[in-house]
Write an enzyme that holds these catalytic residues in place. Structure first.
Site, short mmCIF file in Angstrom:
data_model
loop_
_atom_site.label_atom_id
_atom_site.label_comp_id
_atom_site.label_asym_id
_atom_site.label_seq_id
_atom_site.Cartn_x
_atom_site.Cartn_y
_atom_site.Cartn_z
N SER A 106 47.54 35.29 42.78
CA SER A 106 48.17 36.32 43.61
C SER A 106 47.66 36.28 45.04
O SER A 106 48.27 36.87 45.94
CB SER A 106 47.93 37.71 43.01
OG SER A 106 46.56 38.05 43.02
N ARG B 32 35.57 35.30 57.68
CA ARG B 32 35.73 36.74 57.86
C ARG B 32 37.00 37.13 57.13
O ARG B 32 38.09 36.68 57.47
CB ARG B 32 35.82 37.11 59.35
CG ARG B 32 34.57 36.78 60.15
CD ARG B 32 34.71 37.16 61.62
NE ARG B 32 34.66 38.63 61.78
CZ ARG B 32 35.63 39.34 62.33
NH1 ARG B 32 36.75 38.76 62.74
NH2 ARG B 32 35.50 40.65 62.45
N ASP C 232 44.62 39.27 27.55
CA ASP C 232 43.68 38.33 28.17
C ASP C 232 42.33 38.97 28.46
O ASP C 232 41.29 38.31 28.35
CB ASP C 232 44.28 37.80 29.48
CG ASP C 232 45.40 36.80 29.24
OD1 ASP C 232 45.50 36.29 28.11
OD2 ASP C 232 46.18 36.54 30.17
N GLY C 233 42.33 40.26 28.83
CA GLY C 233 41.07 40.94 29.10
C GLY C 233 40.16 40.97 27.88
O GLY C 233 38.95 40.76 27.99
#
Length: 296
Positions: A194, A176, A74-75
């Site tokens: 994730s 935050r 995929d990269g």
């Protein structure tokens, strides 16, 4: 020798991966035997060594090729897609990585599948990208495309970052946290997943904003329309960086503003006619594997 809709096909392999040399050269021979002109990008050619195929810079592939076939994970697909998006060159992915959400074909079965796809039996899928721009004191200091996601992250600092999120000019919330992910449907199965974000079907014109480890638990992922303009104002940061597809990055400072919006161009992916997004999710994410194992 079979017929093909594509006269010139570019082959691009995962750089510095020794496993791509043999399948890539075999694929080049297969395409040549079908009467197709084959070109290689310069980095792939440098990796596999001397060969008889024309070599061009990656940017030139968009001007010369009718189709690009990518061998990698995929990269690799993400990197190639961002480069070729201005030229509307369709992409076919052959998985040489791990999960392979973007690479449908396998090396073992690629010839049988390509026979049909090169003859016109394929599904066309247009996938959206994001453009992101950082302004500092009113001047643009960073601009990049993202196929998966734009990520603001605190880096190695132990402190949280503080920011404001505005959508279409309207204040939405203050945050935050360790970071914030703005993802496309394609990127919804990457870092956003994730971090607790939802999976979006790639055919949806949507974006998601997913906080990373927010201090306030009510800061939840939200889904917005793809035509929205997101503005993020940095209020406090020490070593915060902005990443696009984990590829390009830039150091953010206090009072910087980040603008994220939909890119007008799309990535054109070609899938086999039997492609199923939901089957792909089952296979890649291991859904129902226990039930199948114990079924009677």
């Amino acid at each position: 020798m079979g017929s093909t809709l594509f006269k010139t096909i570019a082959l691009i392999g995962k750089h510095k991966n020794p496993d791509i040399m043999t399948p890539l050269l075999n694929l080049a021979e297969y395409l040549t035997d079908r009467g197709t002109s084959v070109v290689l990008d310069d980095l792939t050619a440098a990796h596999i060594g001397k060969n008889q195929y024309p070599v061009v810079a990656l940017e030139e592939i968009g001007r010369q090729a009718d189709l690009a076939i990518v061998l990698g994970g995929d990269g690799t697909m993400l990197n190639i897609a961002r480069t070729l998006v201005p030229f509307s060159v369709p992409l076919i992915g052959i998985n040489q990585g791990r999960l392979g959400f973007l690479t449908d074909l396998t090396v073992d079965t690629m010839y049988a599948t390509l026979n049909d796809m090169l003859a016109g039996q394929f599904i066309v899928e247009n996938r959206m990208l994001l453009t992101t721009e950082v302004t500092r004191h009113g001047e643009s200091v960073f601009k990049e495309l993202a196929f998966n996601d734009v990520v603001l992250h605190r880096g190695i600092s132990s402190g949280m970052i503080e920011l404001e999120v505005h959508i279409n000019g309207e204040y939405v919330y203050s945050l935050r946290s360790d970071g914030l992910i703005i993802a496309t449907p394609t990127g919804s199965t990457a870092y956003a997943l994730s971090s607790g974000g939802p999976i979006l079907h790639p055919g949806l014109n949507l974006m998601i904003l997913v906080p990373v480890c927010p201090h306030t638990l009510s800061n939840r992922p939200i889904v917005i329309g793809a035509d929205a303009v997101i503005e993020i104002k940095i209020h406090y940061t020490t070593e915060t960086k902005i990443y696009t597809d984990s590829h390009s990055w830039f150091d953010l400072g206090e009072h910087d503003r980040v603008l994220v919006r939909r890119c007008p161009e799309t990535i054109k992916l070609l899938h086999p006619v039997h492609h199923s997004y939901y089957r792909m999710l089952r296979e890649k994410l291991g859904w129902s594997s226990i039930l199948q194992k114990n079924s009677r």
